[in-house]
Design a protein around this motif. Structure first.
Motif, PDB file in Angstrom:
ATOM      1  N   ALA A   1       0.665  -1.182   0.075  1.00  0.00           N
ATOM      2  CA  ALA A   1       0.038   0.009  -0.215  1.00  0.00           C
ATOM      3  C   ALA A   1       0.713   1.269   0.048  1.00  0.00           C
ATOM      4  N   VAL A   2       2.012   1.285   0.882  1.00  0.00           N
ATOM      5  CA  VAL A   2       2.855   2.396   0.936  1.00  0.00           C
ATOM      6  C   VAL A   2       3.579   2.678  -0.477  1.00  0.00           C
ATOM      7  N   GLY A   3       3.909   1.465  -1.111  1.00  0.00           N
ATOM      8  CA  GLY A   3       4.718   1.605  -2.232  1.00  0.00           C
ATOM      9  C   GLY A   3       3.643   1.955  -3.256  1.00  0.00           C
ATOM     10  N   ILE A   4       2.605   1.344  -3.421  1.00  0.00           N
ATOM     11  CA  ILE A   4       1.750   2.028  -4.538  1.00  0.00           C
ATOM     12  C   ILE A   4       1.504   3.557  -4.433  1.00  0.00           C
ATOM     13  N   ALA A   5       1.325   3.979  -3.063  1.00  0.00           N
ATOM     14  CA  ALA A   5       1.057   5.381  -2.788  1.00  0.00           C
ATOM     15  C   ALA A   5       2.400   6.308  -3.456  1.00  0.00           C
ATOM     16  N   LEU A   6       3.381   5.726  -3.052  1.00  0.00           N
ATOM     17  CA  LEU A   6       4.742   6.495  -3.565  1.00  0.00           C
ATOM     18  C   LEU A   6       4.886   6.401  -4.955  1.00  0.00           C
ATOM     19  N   TRP A   7       4.669   5.177  -5.491  1.00  0.00           N
ATOM     20  CA  TRP A   7       4.998   5.003  -6.890  1.00  0.00           C
ATOM     21  C   TRP A   7       4.017   5.779  -7.656  1.00  0.00           C
ATOM     22  N   LEU A   8       2.808   6.036  -7.371  1.00  0.00           N
ATOM     23  CA  LEU A   8       1.638   6.916  -8.006  1.00  0.00           C
ATOM     24  C   LEU A   8       2.339   8.374  -8.089  1.00  0.00           C
ATOM     25  N   PHE A   9       2.813   8.691  -6.960  1.00  0.00           N
ATOM     26  CA  PHE A   9       3.465  10.125  -6.780  1.00  0.00           C
ATOM     27  C   PHE A   9       4.445  10.302  -7.467  1.00  0.00           C
ATOM     28  N   CYS A  10       5.546   9.490  -7.654  1.00  0.00           N
ATOM     29  CA  CYS A  10       6.736   9.300  -8.345  1.00  0.00           C
ATOM     30  C   CYS A  10       6.199   9.314  -9.993  1.00  0.00           C
ATOM     31  N   TYR A  11       5.432   8.310 -10.277  1.00  0.00           N
ATOM     32  CA  TYR A  11       4.969   8.145 -11.652  1.00  0.00           C
ATOM     33  C   TYR A  11       4.304   9.374 -12.264  1.00  0.00           C
ATOM     34  N   THR A  12       3.573  10.157 -11.442  1.00  0.00           N
ATOM     35  CA  THR A  12       2.866  11.610 -11.909  1.00  0.00           C
ATOM     36  C   THR A  12       4.054  12.520 -12.230  1.00  0.00           C
ATOM     37  N   GLN A  13       4.907  12.692 -11.519  1.00  0.00           N
ATOM     38  CA  GLN A  13       6.013  13.650 -11.435  1.00  0.00           C
ATOM     39  C   GLN A  13       6.687  13.334 -12.904  1.00  0.00           C
ATOM     40  N   ILE A  14       7.171  11.979 -13.086  1.00  0.00           N
ATOM     41  CA  ILE A  14       8.083  11.706 -14.177  1.00  0.00           C
ATOM     42  C   ILE A  14       7.163  11.684 -15.536  1.00  0.00           C
ATOM     43  N   SER A  15       5.934  11.508 -15.304  1.00  0.00           N
ATOM     44  CA  SER A  15       5.058  11.456 -16.579  1.00  0.00           C
ATOM     45  C   SER A  15       5.122  12.806 -17.399  1.00  0.00           C
ATOM     46  N   ARG A  16       4.725  13.856 -16.312  1.00  0.00           N
ATOM     47  CA  ARG A  16       4.788  15.320 -16.835  1.00  0.00           C
ATOM     48  C   ARG A  16       6.087  15.636 -17.287  1.00  0.00           C
ATOM     49  N   ALA A  17       7.131  15.451 -16.570  1.00  0.00           N
ATOM     50  CA  ALA A  17       8.698  15.790 -17.165  1.00  0.00           C
ATOM     51  C   ALA A  17       8.726  15.091 -18.570  1.00  0.00           C
ATOM     52  N   TYR A  18       8.476  13.735 -18.795  1.00  0.00           N
ATOM     53  CA  TYR A  18       8.537  12.925 -20.114  1.00  0.00           C
ATOM     54  C   TYR A  18       7.832  13.739 -21.027  1.00  0.00           C
ATOM     55  N   ARG A  19       6.688  14.200 -20.746  1.00  0.00           N
ATOM     56  CA  ARG A  19       5.763  14.737 -21.848  1.00  0.00           C
ATOM     57  C   ARG A  19       6.438  16.164 -22.303  1.00  0.00           C
ATOM     58  N   ARG A  20       6.940  17.070 -21.171  1.00  0.00           N
ATOM     59  CA  ARG A  20       7.809  18.268 -21.461  1.00  0.00           C
ATOM     60  C   ARG A  20       9.377  17.929 -22.310  1.00  0.00           C
ATOM     61  N   ARG A  21       9.656  16.586 -21.977  1.00  0.00           N
ATOM     62  CA  ARG A  21      10.990  16.251 -22.718  1.00  0.00           C
ATOM     63  C   ARG A  21      12.211  16.941 -21.590  1.00  0.00           C
ATOM     64  N   GLU A  22      11.893  16.809 -20.302  1.00  0.00           N
ATOM     65  CA  GLU A  22      12.602  17.413 -19.467  1.00  0.00           C
ATOM     66  C   GLU A  22      13.210  16.453 -18.453  1.00  0.00           C
ATOM     67  N   LEU A  23      14.509  16.552 -17.950  1.00  0.00           N
ATOM     68  CA  LEU A  23      15.036  15.703 -17.037  1.00  0.00           C
ATOM     69  C   LEU A  23      14.426  16.142 -15.592  1.00  0.00           C
ATOM     70  N   LEU A  24      13.771  15.216 -15.059  1.00  0.00           N
ATOM     71  CA  LEU A  24      13.586  15.639 -13.713  1.00  0.00           C
ATOM     72  C   LEU A  24      14.504  15.452 -12.539  1.00  0.00           C
ATOM     73  N   THR A  25      14.591  16.329 -12.007  1.00  0.00           N
ATOM     74  CA  THR A  25      15.747  16.528 -10.944  1.00  0.00           C
ATOM     75  C   THR A  25      15.311  17.128  -9.622  1.00  0.00           C
ATOM     76  N   SER A  26      13.705  17.130  -9.474  1.00  0.00           N
ATOM     77  CA  SER A  26      13.233  17.789  -8.165  1.00  0.00           C
ATOM     78  C   SER A  26      12.300  16.625  -7.738  1.00  0.00           C
ATOM     79  N   GLY A  27      11.454  16.877  -6.527  1.00  0.00           N
ATOM     80  CA  GLY A  27      10.443  16.019  -6.135  1.00  0.00           C
ATOM     81  C   GLY A  27      11.175  14.611  -5.840  1.00  0.00           C
ATOM     82  N   CYS A  28      10.648  13.526  -6.080  1.00  0.00           N
ATOM     83  CA  CYS A  28      11.178  12.323  -5.538  1.00  0.00           C
ATOM     84  C   CYS A  28      12.434  11.745  -6.357  1.00  0.00           C
ATOM     85  N   TYR A  29      12.811  12.746  -7.339  1.00  0.00           N
ATOM     86  CA  TYR A  29      14.044  12.543  -8.141  1.00  0.00           C
ATOM     87  C   TYR A  29      14.946  13.390  -7.820  1.00  0.00           C
ATOM     88  N   SER A  30      14.998  14.210  -6.808  1.00  0.00           N
ATOM     89  CA  SER A  30      15.963  15.080  -6.359  1.00  0.00           C
ATOM     90  C   SER A  30      17.147  14.416  -5.556  1.00  0.00           C
TER      91      SER A  30
END
Length: 143
Positions: free
Chosen positions: A44-73
């Motif tokens: 349950a904790v893993g899925i919640a964290l995964w959704l949080f990270c997935y949302t962040q990386i999806s946005r960055a991928y669409r913008r063609r940016e390297l995500l270096t903030s949030g869970c990727y910081s």
């Protein structure tokens, strides 16, 4: 680089092992401790964290940016960490038996092929990626 990174290759090894583990658990009768409550909590904790990270990386991928903030910081591959340290261990604790070996399969495959994804990221983001690798570790935050 495709959005899924090394996930399809990891799946090619992890899924057959999962099927084998279910088969062996059913027919070998090997008893191992199961901790379904702890396992379910980890999932349950893993899925919640995964959704949080997935949302962040999806946005960055669409913008063609390297995500270096949030869970990727602090970690370059938090989604692989979440799967390998929370979701799969939790799932393995719920099922027990040979399923516990799934963690060995997962981390062996990830460690052997993560370089492919990192090479593609370096080719795509060049100096920005190299700077990010200096500030972060692959799977666990530096202490």
């Amino acid at each position: 680089m495709v959005f899924l990174g090394i996930v399809p290759k990891v799946f090619l090894f992890a899924f057959p092992y999962t099927l084998l583990a279910f088969y062996l658990n059913s027919y070998c009768g090997v008893w191992t401790p199961r901790l379904p409550t702890i396992g379910a909590l980890l999932v349950a904790v893993g899925i919640a964290l995964w959704l949080f990270c997935y949302t962040q990386i999806s946005r960055a991928y669409r913008r063609r940016e390297l995500l270096t903030s949030g869970c990727y910081s602090r970690v370059r591959h938090p989604i692989y960490s979440i799967w390998g340290l929370l979701i799969l261990p939790g799932f393995s604790l719920v099922i027990g038996g040979f399923m516990l070996g799934l963690l060995v399969v997962y981390w062996t495959v990830v460690m052997r092929i993560i370089g492919e994804e990192e090479k593609a990221l370096e080719e795509r983001f060049d100096d920005e990626w190299r700077e990010h690798t200096k500030r972060t570790s692959r799977f666990l935050p530096r202490v």
